[in-house]
Write a protein that holds these residues in place. Sequence first.
Motif, PDB file in Angstrom:
ATOM      1  N   LEU A  24     -15.149  17.002 -10.341  1.00  0.00           N
ATOM      2  CA  LEU A  24     -15.361  18.173  -9.504  1.00  0.00           C
ATOM      3  C   LEU A  24     -15.398  17.805  -8.019  1.00  0.00           C
ATOM      4  O   LEU A  24     -15.716  16.665  -7.668  1.00  0.00           O
ATOM      5  N   VAL A  33     -22.511  20.510 -12.195  1.00  0.00           N
ATOM      6  CA  VAL A  33     -22.758  21.381 -13.339  1.00  0.00           C
ATOM      7  C   VAL A  33     -24.224  21.253 -13.725  1.00  0.00           C
ATOM      8  O   VAL A  33     -24.658  20.219 -14.243  1.00  0.00           O
ATOM      9  N   GLN A  34     -24.987  22.312 -13.463  1.00  0.00           N
ATOM     10  CA  GLN A  34     -26.412  22.251 -13.748  1.00  0.00           C
ATOM     11  C   GLN A  34     -26.661  22.120 -15.245  1.00  0.00           C
ATOM     12  O   GLN A  34     -27.470  21.307 -15.682  1.00  0.00           O
ATOM     13  N   HIS A  36     -25.374  16.016 -13.929  1.00  0.00           N
ATOM     14  CA  HIS A  36     -24.814  17.103 -14.732  1.00  0.00           C
ATOM     15  C   HIS A  36     -25.470  17.116 -16.115  1.00  0.00           C
ATOM     16  O   HIS A  36     -25.755  16.056 -16.688  1.00  0.00           O
ATOM     17  N   ARG A  45     -24.863  13.218  -8.084  1.00  0.00           N
ATOM     18  CA  ARG A  45     -24.900  14.497  -8.788  1.00  0.00           C
ATOM     19  C   ARG A  45     -25.332  14.227 -10.220  1.00  0.00           C
ATOM     20  O   ARG A  45     -24.931  13.234 -10.823  1.00  0.00           O
ATOM     21  N   ASP A  52     -19.008  18.765  -3.428  1.00  0.00           N
ATOM     22  CA  ASP A  52     -20.090  19.682  -3.083  1.00  0.00           C
ATOM     23  C   ASP A  52     -20.505  20.573  -4.252  1.00  0.00           C
ATOM     24  O   ASP A  52     -21.191  21.580  -4.065  1.00  0.00           O
ATOM     25  N   THR A  53     -20.108  20.211  -5.467  1.00  0.00           N
ATOM     26  CA  THR A  53     -20.467  20.997  -6.643  1.00  0.00           C
ATOM     27  C   THR A  53     -20.983  20.090  -7.758  1.00  0.00           C
ATOM     28  O   THR A  53     -20.706  18.893  -7.777  1.00  0.00           O
TER      29      THR A  53
END
Length: 249
Positions: A228, A234-235, A190, A188, A231-232
Amino acid sequence: MSGGRLDGRVALVTGGGSGLGRATSLRLARGGAHVVVADVDGEKAEKVVAEVQGAGGRAAPLQLDVSDSAAVDAAIGGLVDQHGAAFDCLVNNAGTDRGASLLDLSDEQWRFVNGVNVDGPLFTSRAFLRRVVDAGERDVPADIVNVISISAITVGTDAAAYNSSKAAVAKLTEILQREAHEYRWPVRVHGLMPSAMNTPMMEQWNLSDEVMMDPDTVASAIEFMVALPADTFVQNLVINSRREPGWPR
């Protein structure tokens, strides 16, 4: 420091020797992570490690110039060799500023700021991603946090190199996020855009302490991102101070 939600994880924090990097290192260690405090100034990194260890956390220093591609690749490879899949968190925090108007901005200033602020996140992310992707599937994704700046979307005088470099990092972050999705990388990415913080880098601008944020406040956002659910992500998160001129008290 044990029993936290980051237990078992190893995090590399660049620019960890002061300011937001120091606050992030302390925060992640309190959450249970083993933190590798990287800084171009090895003595500063060691001091932060001593703080972490004094509070019962786990940390190790790493002297690193993020603008040196070969040094970055060697450092990332060494951490993978040492920690394996547990090394799953990279916080690209290292940054610098050399304030000057466009007419006074030297070639050296431009190259230095962009070398740290743009080349650095590219080199560290690329080296980290190569190892993560090569290792294959993971139970939970690895994390990259790019500390950008609200300067990526605002314009000020005497900050051409810094503003431009942060805008470039914002676009780099978008590209990383897109490619991670398209290629199904187990990571991910962020993005974080804080406004002015009370850090050593801000001293040249002579801002009042009253209008700057506490770095620990921003560090808490970084801790939130990497903790988090899998599956999430922070864009992009903008954090601003309500104490800046014009905001209601």
